[in-house]
Design an enzyme around this catalytic site. Structure first.
Site, mmCIF file in Angstrom:
data_model
loop_
_atom_site.group_PDB
_atom_site.id
_atom_site.type_symbol
_atom_site.label_atom_id
_atom_site.label_comp_id
_atom_site.label_asym_id
_atom_site.label_seq_id
_atom_site.Cartn_x
_atom_site.Cartn_y
_atom_site.Cartn_z
ATOM 1 N N ASP A 71 -5.130 -9.920 -8.222
ATOM 2 C CA ASP A 71 -5.334 -9.022 -9.370
ATOM 3 C C ASP A 71 -4.075 -8.447 -10.012
ATOM 4 O O ASP A 71 -3.756 -8.708 -11.169
ATOM 5 C CB ASP A 71 -6.302 -7.884 -8.985
ATOM 6 C CG ASP A 71 -5.962 -7.183 -7.664
ATOM 7 O OD1 ASP A 71 -4.942 -7.539 -7.039
ATOM 8 O OD2 ASP A 71 -6.718 -6.266 -7.278
ATOM 9 N N ARG A 106 0.868 3.770 -3.206
ATOM 10 C CA ARG A 106 0.245 5.078 -2.948
ATOM 11 C C ARG A 106 1.290 6.163 -2.696
ATOM 12 O O ARG A 106 1.233 7.236 -3.310
ATOM 13 C CB ARG A 106 -0.702 4.996 -1.739
ATOM 14 C CG ARG A 106 -1.852 4.035 -1.959
ATOM 15 C CD ARG A 106 -2.853 4.089 -0.819
ATOM 16 N NE ARG A 106 -3.703 2.893 -0.817
ATOM 17 C CZ ARG A 106 -5.006 2.892 -0.549
ATOM 18 N NH1 ARG A 106 -5.626 4.000 -0.244
ATOM 19 N NH2 ARG A 106 -5.688 1.767 -0.549
ATOM 20 N N GLU A 142 0.832 -1.204 0.000
ATOM 21 C CA GLU A 142 0.000 0.000 0.000
ATOM 22 C C GLU A 142 0.869 1.258 0.000
ATOM 23 O O GLU A 142 0.590 2.223 -0.717
ATOM 24 C CB GLU A 142 -0.944 0.018 1.216
ATOM 25 C CG GLU A 142 -1.983 -1.088 1.235
ATOM 26 C CD GLU A 142 -3.092 -0.907 0.196
ATOM 27 O OE1 GLU A 142 -3.065 0.073 -0.554
ATOM 28 O OE2 GLU A 142 -3.988 -1.792 0.138
ATOM 29 N N GLU A 152 -11.679 0.645 -10.589
ATOM 30 C CA GLU A 152 -11.239 -0.300 -11.641
ATOM 31 C C GLU A 152 -12.022 -0.206 -12.951
ATOM 32 O O GLU A 152 -11.432 -0.267 -14.035
ATOM 33 C CB GLU A 152 -11.271 -1.743 -11.108
ATOM 34 C CG GLU A 152 -10.179 -2.054 -10.090
ATOM 35 C CD GLU A 152 -10.450 -1.459 -8.718
ATOM 36 O OE1 GLU A 152 -11.615 -1.106 -8.438
ATOM 37 O OE2 GLU A 152 -9.498 -1.339 -7.921
HETATM 38 C C1 DMJ Z 1 -6.175 0.706 -5.069
HETATM 39 O O1 DMJ Z 1 -5.441 0.950 -3.935
HETATM 40 C C2 DMJ Z 1 -5.344 0.054 -6.118
HETATM 41 O O2 DMJ Z 1 -5.981 0.156 -7.340
HETATM 42 C C3 DMJ Z 1 -5.074 -1.394 -5.822
HETATM 43 O O3 DMJ Z 1 -4.326 -1.996 -6.834
HETATM 44 C C4 DMJ Z 1 -6.366 -2.121 -5.650
HETATM 45 N N1 DMJ Z 1 -7.216 -1.492 -4.711
HETATM 46 C C5 DMJ Z 1 -7.385 -0.063 -4.711
HETATM 47 C C6 DMJ Z 1 -8.547 0.437 -5.502
HETATM 48 O O4 DMJ Z 1 -9.646 -0.343 -5.516
#
Ligand code: DMJ
Length: 676
Positions: free
Chosen positions: A441, A313, A309, A578
């Site tokens: 994912d 971010r 994270e 997404e």
């Molecule tokens: C975001 O922090 C990023 O896109 C991550 O890869 C997946 N989850 C959240 C958004 O849904």
């Protein structure tokens, strides 16, 4: 002798005289006149015959050019990524950056990649500079050209070919030649952890000072140019005002209770928003966020944070802000953060621990399990590599390359990976679920994007693994509903049992598949992308709120009431990006405005149901317009991704960000594409 033969002979002798003349001007004029006269005296059909013969001759001569030259010409046009191409499994191009004989302005040897095979003539620069234009018609090109950052390839004094964006922004390669050399890596990592404010034994500032000529230059954006874009900017400003008033300096805003929410204590919403504000042209907001980062963003707090994270971010946000604004302060912060994240990589296997304490500089597995999430350990590579490329310090790229190599070497099921991996043993958890949703994912996303980031090399494990994984998606996970034939991607519980459940998170896949197809992946990927995009749209518009739930289920048989349905526990909407991200890729890569209209429907639904006095809130229930159950959280990805992708989706210029030159990280932060 026929008439034709006679004339041909006459012409030939005149011609030879003219060519070999070289004598006085008068003589050559006379020769030219006699040549023209002879030519004019020829019957038209003979003139045509001669022209045809000459054309045939030139054609034949071209055919006898050395084959590799022809291949190189073809590659020069394709290499920058404009047109689809087929992955060649042999004849891997050599790394143009490390060719020892390249000299500034000199012709390069003919046996290396076409990207550098020809002299840097103006003509070559043109071919390489504007790959995207090959697919644009003239009017679109005229409209777009002043919005695109200029890119040229130039040889520098080290014999390295730089991409130069926006006239003269160099994007550098790491100084170390072998980024895959892992000897001494652990000792170097330990050294960096001991001295988080230093790189290569000097302060980060001094180091960057010494390479100032190579640092990024600012990119230029125009701000909103139409009503839809202005509406998105207004939504951003509304979110920002709430955050500023009630949560400034904290991670997230709780817009209903008008308080703040702390997760890592890193001002996530500010750092995640920087590039969005820059792209939207919100100068004042960008500057106040910039000042906060400079004066108040500190990483020395004794607190566990999540490696993934914080990487996507904060590290991604800082790097993107640096590349767009050219402000080196962001790179200084990013480098310190990079050093403080390194303890995660000191696991026995090299697969990183999920939790890291930036202050204490220690790391461990999550408290609840010995395992890290597979998507998390494989969704840090774009950022760490970019940090290395931006600072010319290779250590960050090397630690994530180790992760790539380890994960590549593990056994997979049809190219698909279990969602848990053990940082101590370096192996997947037995019988773990296989999913393209939570915890799986972005493994697949970063296979493709890392390959794009590093110059789309042939035979690269990244792209081979990506292709195998998508084959696995087709054979193991993709299904259609029985009546309406909606395509969806299910999960394999315990690695075996099919479950017709799809997270909203999986709706990133249509965009990624299209991006892959644009870069040479097979037609089947395009078809799946389109089908899946339609299904994701249905997950929105079938709900009374026109907002998608976190998880949707699909009918396996025609006995079930609905083809697509949502269970009560899964009916929340967290303002996730997404699907908007996928719509953005579809618009950016096709220019088709239908995708804008689809996005507009959803934007209006957010306006209607998620907007509150102090911002935008997550909802507990998308199934009932009269009882949406506000959950009181505005996650930072609303600012970094959802609103950014809306803004870019509604742009009049589908190439406002050129996807041949930038690759978005998993949190929507654009980072530059490199040549290798
Ligand atoms: C975001 O922090 C990023 O896109 C991550 O890869 C997946 N989850 C959240 C958004 O849904």
């Amino acid at each position: 002798m026929t008439n034709t033969d006679h004339v041909a002979l006459t012409l030939s002798s005149t011609s030879v005289t003219g060519l070999s003349g070289g004598a006085a001007g008068d003589e050559s004029n006379i020769s030219r006149r006699s040549l023209r006269r002879s030519w004019n005296q020829l019957p038209r059909c003979q003139r045509n015959l001669i022209i045809m013969a000459l054309t045939a001759f030139i054609f034949t001569a071209l055919l006898f050019l050395p084959g590799d030259q022809l291949i190189n010409i073809k590659d020069v046009r394709l290499k920058p990524g404009a047109a689809p191409f087929h992955i060649r499994r042999e004849n891997t191009l050599q790394n143009p950056h490390h060719h020892p004989n390249v000299e500034k302005g000199n012709e390069l040897p003919g046996d290396i990649s076409a990207a550098v095979a020809s002299p840097m003539t103006d003509e070559n620069r043109l071919i390489k500079a504007k790959p995207a234009e090959e697919k644009m018609d003239d009017s679109k090109f005229a409209e777009n050209v002043d919005k695109l950052p200029e890119t040229v390839l130039v040889g520098n004094e080290n014999g390295i070919i730089d991409i130069v964006n926006n006239v003269d922004q160099p994007i550098e390669e790491p100084l170390d030649n072998n980024i895959n050399d892992h000897s001494n890596l652990r000792a170097e990592v330990e050294e960096a952890i001991r001295n988080p404010f230093k790189v290569s034994h000097v302060s980060i500032e001094s180091h960057l000072q010494s390479m100032s000529a190579q640092l990024a230059k600012p990119q230029h954006f125009h701000g909103a140019t139409n009503e839809r874009q202005s509406a998105v900017v207004a939504a951003f400003k509304h979110s920002w005002a709430g955050y500023k008033t009630y949560a400034w300096g904290h991670d997230n805003l709780k817009p209903v209770s008008q308080t703040s929410h702390e997760w890592f204590g890193l001002g996530l919403s500010i750092v995640d928003s920087l590039d969005t504000m820059y792209i939207m042209g919100l100068e004042d907001e960008f500057n106040e966020a910039r000042d906060w980062v400079k004066d108040s963003l500190h990483f020395h707090t004794n607190r566990d944070v999540n490696l993934f994270e914080v990487t996507i971010r904060v590290l991604g946000g800082l790097l993107s802000a640096y590349h767009l604004s050219g402000d080196r302060m962001f790179l200084v912060k990013a480098t310190e953060l990079g050093n403080r994240l390194l303890p995660s990589f000191l696991s026995p296997s090299g697969i990183p621990y999920s939790d890291v304490n930036l202050g204490e500089r220690s790391a461990h597995s999550p408290k609840w399990s010995p395992d890290s999430s597979t998507s998390e350990v494989t969704t840090i590579q774009l950022e760490f590599r970019d940090l290395s490329r931006s600072t010319n310090v290779s250590i960050y790229e090397r630690v994530v390359n180790v992760v790539n190599e380890k994960v590549h070497a593990l056994d997979k099921s049809h190219g698909l990976v279990p969602i848990f991996i053990n940082a101590n043993t370096g192996t997947f958890r037995n019988y773990a679920t296989i999913s393209l949703g939570a915890r799986g994912d972005s493994y697949y996303e970063y296979l493709l994007k890392q390959w794009l980031q590093t110059g789309r090399k042939d035979n690269d494990n990244l792209i081979l693994d990506y292709m195998q994984a998508i084959d696995g998606v087709f054979t193991q996970l993709m299904r259609r509903t029985p009546r309406e034939h909606w395509v969806y991607i299910g999960e394999l519980i315990n690695g075996h049992d099919f479950k017709p459940k799809m997270d909203h998170l999986t709706c990133y896949l249509p965009g990624t598949l299209l991006l892959g197809h644009q870069n040479g992946m097979p037609e089947s990927h395009l078809l799946l992308a389109k089908d899946l995009l339609d299904t994701c749209y249905q997950t929105y518009v079938r709900q009374p709120t026109q907002l998608a739930a976190e998880i949707s289920y699909f009918a396996l048989t025609d006995k079930e009431e609905n083809d697509i349905y949502v269970k009560s526990n899964d009916a929340h909407n967290l303002l996730r990006p997404e699907f908007i991200e996928s719509l953005y890729y579809f618009y950016a890569l096709t220019g088709n405005r239908t995708y804008q209209d689809m996005g507009w429907v959803i934007f209006q639904a957010f306006e209607k149901h998620s907007k509150v006095a102090a911002g935008y809130t997550s909802l507990g229930n998308v199934k009932n317009t009269l009882n949406t159950r506000m959950r009181d959280l505005m996650e930072s990805f609303w600012l970094s991704e959802t609103l950014k992708y809306f803004y870019l989706l509604f742009s009049d210029n589908c190439k406002e960000i050129d996807l041949d030159k930038w690759v978005f990280n998993s949190e929507g932060h654009p980072l530059p594409v490199y040549q290798n």
